[in-house]
Enzyme design. Structure first.
Site, PDB file in Angstrom:
ATOM      1  N   GLY A 113       0.832  -1.207   0.000  1.00 22.51           N
ATOM      2  CA  GLY A 113       0.000   0.000   0.000  1.00 22.51           C
ATOM      3  C   GLY A 113       0.865   1.254   0.000  1.00 22.51           C
ATOM      4  O   GLY A 113       2.097   1.180   0.037  1.00 22.51           O
ATOM      5  N   MET A 114       0.202   2.399  -0.020  1.00 25.56           N
ATOM      6  CA  MET A 114       0.918   3.686  -0.133  1.00 25.56           C
ATOM      7  C   MET A 114       1.825   3.923   1.083  1.00 25.56           C
ATOM      8  O   MET A 114       3.016   4.182   0.943  1.00 25.56           O
ATOM      9  CB  MET A 114      -0.120   4.809  -0.279  1.00 25.56           C
ATOM     10  N   LEU A 115       1.273   3.816   2.284  1.00 26.61           N
ATOM     11  CA  LEU A 115       2.081   4.003   3.495  1.00 26.61           C
ATOM     12  C   LEU A 115       2.948   2.767   3.761  1.00 26.61           C
ATOM     13  O   LEU A 115       4.149   2.901   4.067  1.00 26.61           O
ATOM     14  CB  LEU A 115       1.164   4.273   4.704  1.00 26.61           C
ATOM     15  N   TYR A 119     -16.473   4.661   6.784  1.00 27.62           N
ATOM     16  CA  TYR A 119     -15.025   4.443   6.874  1.00 27.62           C
ATOM     17  C   TYR A 119     -14.516   4.828   8.263  1.00 27.62           C
ATOM     18  O   TYR A 119     -13.839   4.044   8.936  1.00 27.62           O
ATOM     19  CB  TYR A 119     -14.321   5.248   5.770  1.00 27.62           C
ATOM     20  N   ASP A 159      -4.899 -12.858   4.718  1.00 27.31           N
ATOM     21  CA  ASP A 159      -6.014 -11.915   4.605  1.00 27.31           C
ATOM     22  C   ASP A 159      -6.398 -11.533   6.038  1.00 27.31           C
ATOM     23  O   ASP A 159      -6.739 -12.403   6.835  1.00 27.31           O
ATOM     24  CB  ASP A 159      -7.173 -12.623   3.877  1.00 27.31           C
ATOM     25  N   ILE A 160      -6.331 -10.256   6.343  1.00 30.73           N
ATOM     26  CA  ILE A 160      -6.559  -9.840   7.740  1.00 30.73           C
ATOM     27  C   ILE A 160      -7.979 -10.134   8.234  1.00 30.73           C
ATOM     28  O   ILE A 160      -8.224 -10.153   9.438  1.00 30.73           O
ATOM     29  CB  ILE A 160      -6.225  -8.340   7.978  1.00 30.73           C
ATOM     30  N   LYS A 220     -12.945   2.395  11.155  1.00 32.46           N
ATOM     31  CA  LYS A 220     -11.573   2.597  11.662  1.00 32.46           C
ATOM     32  C   LYS A 220     -11.608   2.791  13.184  1.00 32.46           C
ATOM     33  O   LYS A 220     -10.727   2.328  13.903  1.00 32.46           O
ATOM     34  CB  LYS A 220     -10.918   3.815  10.990  1.00 32.46           C
TER      35      LYS A 220
HETATM   36  N1  LIG Z   1      -5.059   7.487   2.493  1.00 27.92           N
HETATM   37  C1  LIG Z   1      -5.322   8.434   3.383  1.00 27.92           C
HETATM   38  O1  LIG Z   1      -5.511   9.604   3.042  1.00 27.92           O
HETATM   39  C2  LIG Z   1      -5.364   8.093   4.852  1.00 27.92           C
HETATM   40  C3  LIG Z   1      -5.668   9.108   5.781  1.00 27.92           C
HETATM   41  C4  LIG Z   1      -5.677   8.788   7.145  1.00 27.92           C
HETATM   42  C5  LIG Z   1      -5.392   7.501   7.568  1.00 27.92           C
HETATM   43  N2  LIG Z   1      -5.128   6.527   6.640  1.00 27.92           N
HETATM   44  C6  LIG Z   1      -4.830   5.173   7.122  1.00 27.92           C
HETATM   45  O2  LIG Z   1      -3.482   4.907   6.787  1.00 27.92           O
HETATM   46  C7  LIG Z   1      -3.306   3.519   6.474  1.00 27.92           C
HETATM   47  C8  LIG Z   1      -2.609   3.382   5.136  1.00 27.92           C
HETATM   48  O3  LIG Z   1      -3.410   3.988   4.135  1.00 27.92           O
HETATM   49  P1  LIG Z   1      -2.996   3.902   2.593  1.00 27.92           P
HETATM   50  O4  LIG Z   1      -3.754   4.972   1.889  1.00 27.92           O
HETATM   51  O5  LIG Z   1      -1.530   3.788   2.493  1.00 27.92           O
HETATM   52  O6  LIG Z   1      -3.652   2.504   2.190  1.00 27.92           O
HETATM   53  P2  LIG Z   1      -3.686   1.788   0.760  1.00 27.92           P
HETATM   54  O7  LIG Z   1      -2.675   2.358  -0.170  1.00 27.92           O
HETATM   55  O8  LIG Z   1      -5.121   1.733   0.326  1.00 27.92           O
HETATM   56  O9  LIG Z   1      -3.188   0.328   1.127  1.00 27.92           O
HETATM   57  C9  LIG Z   1      -3.969  -0.496   1.934  1.00 27.92           C
HETATM   58  C10 LIG Z   1      -3.393  -1.898   1.815  1.00 27.92           C
HETATM   59  O10 LIG Z   1      -4.203  -2.763   2.602  1.00 27.92           O
HETATM   60  C11 LIG Z   1      -4.307  -3.990   1.912  1.00 27.92           C
HETATM   61  N3  LIG Z   1      -5.509  -4.719   2.295  1.00 27.92           N
HETATM   62  C12 LIG Z   1      -6.799  -4.329   2.143  1.00 27.92           C
HETATM   63  N4  LIG Z   1      -7.619  -5.299   2.566  1.00 27.92           N
HETATM   64  C13 LIG Z   1      -6.834  -6.322   3.006  1.00 27.92           C
HETATM   65  C14 LIG Z   1      -7.102  -7.601   3.553  1.00 27.92           C
HETATM   66  N5  LIG Z   1      -8.359  -8.021   3.739  1.00 27.92           N
HETATM   67  N6  LIG Z   1      -6.052  -8.378   3.906  1.00 27.92           N
HETATM   68  C15 LIG Z   1      -4.782  -7.962   3.714  1.00 27.92           C
HETATM   69  N7  LIG Z   1      -4.464  -6.771   3.181  1.00 27.92           N
HETATM   70  C16 LIG Z   1      -5.483  -5.964   2.839  1.00 27.92           C
HETATM   71  C17 LIG Z   1      -4.384  -3.599   0.453  1.00 27.92           C
HETATM   72  O11 LIG Z   1      -4.035  -4.686  -0.335  1.00 27.92           O
HETATM   73  P3  LIG Z   1      -4.675  -4.880  -1.799  1.00 27.92           P
HETATM   74  O12 LIG Z   1      -3.973  -3.879  -2.664  1.00 27.92           O
HETATM   75  O13 LIG Z   1      -4.387  -6.305  -2.121  1.00 27.92           O
HETATM   76  O14 LIG Z   1      -6.145  -4.579  -1.666  1.00 27.92           O
HETATM   77  C18 LIG Z   1      -3.380  -2.447   0.394  1.00 27.92           C
HETATM   78  O15 LIG Z   1      -2.083  -2.902   0.072  1.00 27.92           O
HETATM   79  C19 LIG Z   1      -4.697   2.898   6.543  1.00 27.92           C
HETATM   80  O16 LIG Z   1      -4.853   2.277   7.784  1.00 27.92           O
HETATM   81  C20 LIG Z   1      -5.639   4.074   6.440  1.00 27.92           C
HETATM   82  O17 LIG Z   1      -6.861   3.839   7.085  1.00 27.92           O
HETATM   83  C21 LIG Z   1      -5.101   6.795   5.299  1.00 27.92           C
END
Ligand SMILES: NC(=O)c1ccc[n+]([C@@H]2O[C@H](COP(=O)([O-])OP(=O)(O)OC[C@H]3O[C@@H](n4cnc5c(N)ncnc54)[C@H](OP(=O)(O)O)[C@@H]3O)[C@@H](O)[C@H]2O)c1
Length: 287
Positions: free
Chosen positions: A12-14, A128, A39-40, A132
């Site tokens: 994922g991004m982070l 969402y 799978d979580i 969370k």
């Molecule tokens: N993006 C934002 O602006 C933002 C803001 C505040 C907080 N956050 C939090 O920061 C964290 C990182 O965000 P991000 O934007 O980097 O996330 P992201 O790029 O959407 O990546 C999320 C990852 O979680 C994996 N995932 C989803 N469902 C899964 C499952 N059932 N089992 C295993 N892996 C699974 C995805 O895998 P797949 O690619 O295979 O689906 C993906 O690699 C998250 O907890 C998010 O809630 C994000």
């Protein structure tokens, strides 16, 4: 031997930045776990993988992050974001690992007019945020040794985000058309590289509890878009401020979600840079 750290959502991004930044430190041994590893939402797979790999720390970034889609997929949102966190927390409890759970500014309703502190009462406006928050509660109920890190408005190289979206739209919009961007939601954009370094600082301080971490400074999405266009040399693209109501998006968002990061600063003696500096850096390092 150094600390063994497992990062969920490693593609994922982070998660991808965390794996490379923590992995570059000689004191840590890194395991980047993806959906292919476990799978979580599957309790057995999750607890078994954690038991087999036996990390000291799990940084749980995996999440269902499509905020609007969560509205129509409520069950999936709670399954991934709340039940998934519960499974990861149970797995950590079994092996006595510390869990670092990544949460969001969207657990707040946005009615405040000064930055949210860690003790403010959450009241999510959308599915969402609700899911969370469910994850946060599961972590707190199951574990004593945990960190919950709330962050906001992430942008990073390995994912679709507001910056990449604006850049793509800027390439196709032609006068007299323009980009219409909401100006009545205020928050702090946060670069995933900066957040990863900040998380590393909390790990190094062996911190526990809830922490807000974002880049410094704040803006509206409209102001953010203006800076993206300015710093990427696309000044010719016109951007017009609109109200959220005009967009009619499925998920409501808080109008104000600035997070007060002074608890993080106090414990680490470190201040994250301004989001504009982080944005310039991101734009220089993105193809
Ligand atoms: N993006 C934002 O602006 C933002 C803001 C505040 C907080 N956050 C939090 O920061 C964290 C990182 O965000 P991000 O934007 O980097 O996330 P992201 O790029 O959407 O990546 C999320 C990852 O979680 C994996 N995932 C989803 N469902 C899964 C499952 N059932 N089992 C295993 N892996 C699974 C995805 O895998 P797949 O690619 O295979 O689906 C993906 O690699 C998250 O907890 C998010 O809630 C994000």
């Amino acid at each position: 031997m150094g600390l063994k750290i497992l990062v969920t959502g490693a593609k994922g991004m982070l998660g991808s930045d965390l794996v490379s930044i923590l992995g570059s430190k000689k004191e840590y041994e890194l395991i980047g776990a993806t959906r292919g590893d476990f799978d979580i939402t599957d309790h057995f797979q999750t607890t078994q993988f954690l038991r087999e790999n036996n990390p000291n720390i799990v940084v749980h970034t995996a999440s269902y992050t499509k905020v609007d889609d969560c509205e129509k997929n409520r069950e999936m949102a709670f399954n991934v974001n709340a039940k998934g966190a519960e499974n990861v927390a149970s797995g950590c409890k079994n092996i006595n690992a510390k869990l670092i759970y990544i949460s969001t500014d969207y657990i707040f309703n946005g009615n405040k007019n000064e930055p949210y502190v860690e003790d403010d009462i959450p009241e999510p406006l959308n599915v969402y945020g609700d899911s969370k928050l469910g994850g946060e509660q599961a972590v707190q109920n199951i574990l004593n040794a945990f960190m919950i890190i709330r962050t906001s408005w992430l942008f990073g190289k390995k994912g679709n985000n507001f910056v990449s979206t604006i850049l793509k739209q800027a390439d196709v919009v032609k006068p007299p058309y323009h980009l219409s961007i909401v100006d009545d939601q205020v928050g702090s954009p946060t670069y995933t590289i900066d957040l990863s370094y900040a998380i590393e600082k909390l790990i190094a301080h062996n911190a526990t509890g809830v922490f807000n971490i974002t880049n410094s400074g704040y803006c509206s999405w409209y102001q953010f878009a203006q800076k993206i266009l300015e710093y990427s040399g696309k000044k010719g693209v016109k951007v017009v401020p609109i109200q959220s109501g005009q967009l009619n998006r499925p998920a409501r968002r808080p109008s104000y979600s600035i997070l007060d990061c002074s608890k993080f600063k106090k414990i680490t003696n470190y201040t994250t840079r301004h989001w504009e500096e982080a944005l310039k850096d991101y734009l220089q390092n993105t193809d």
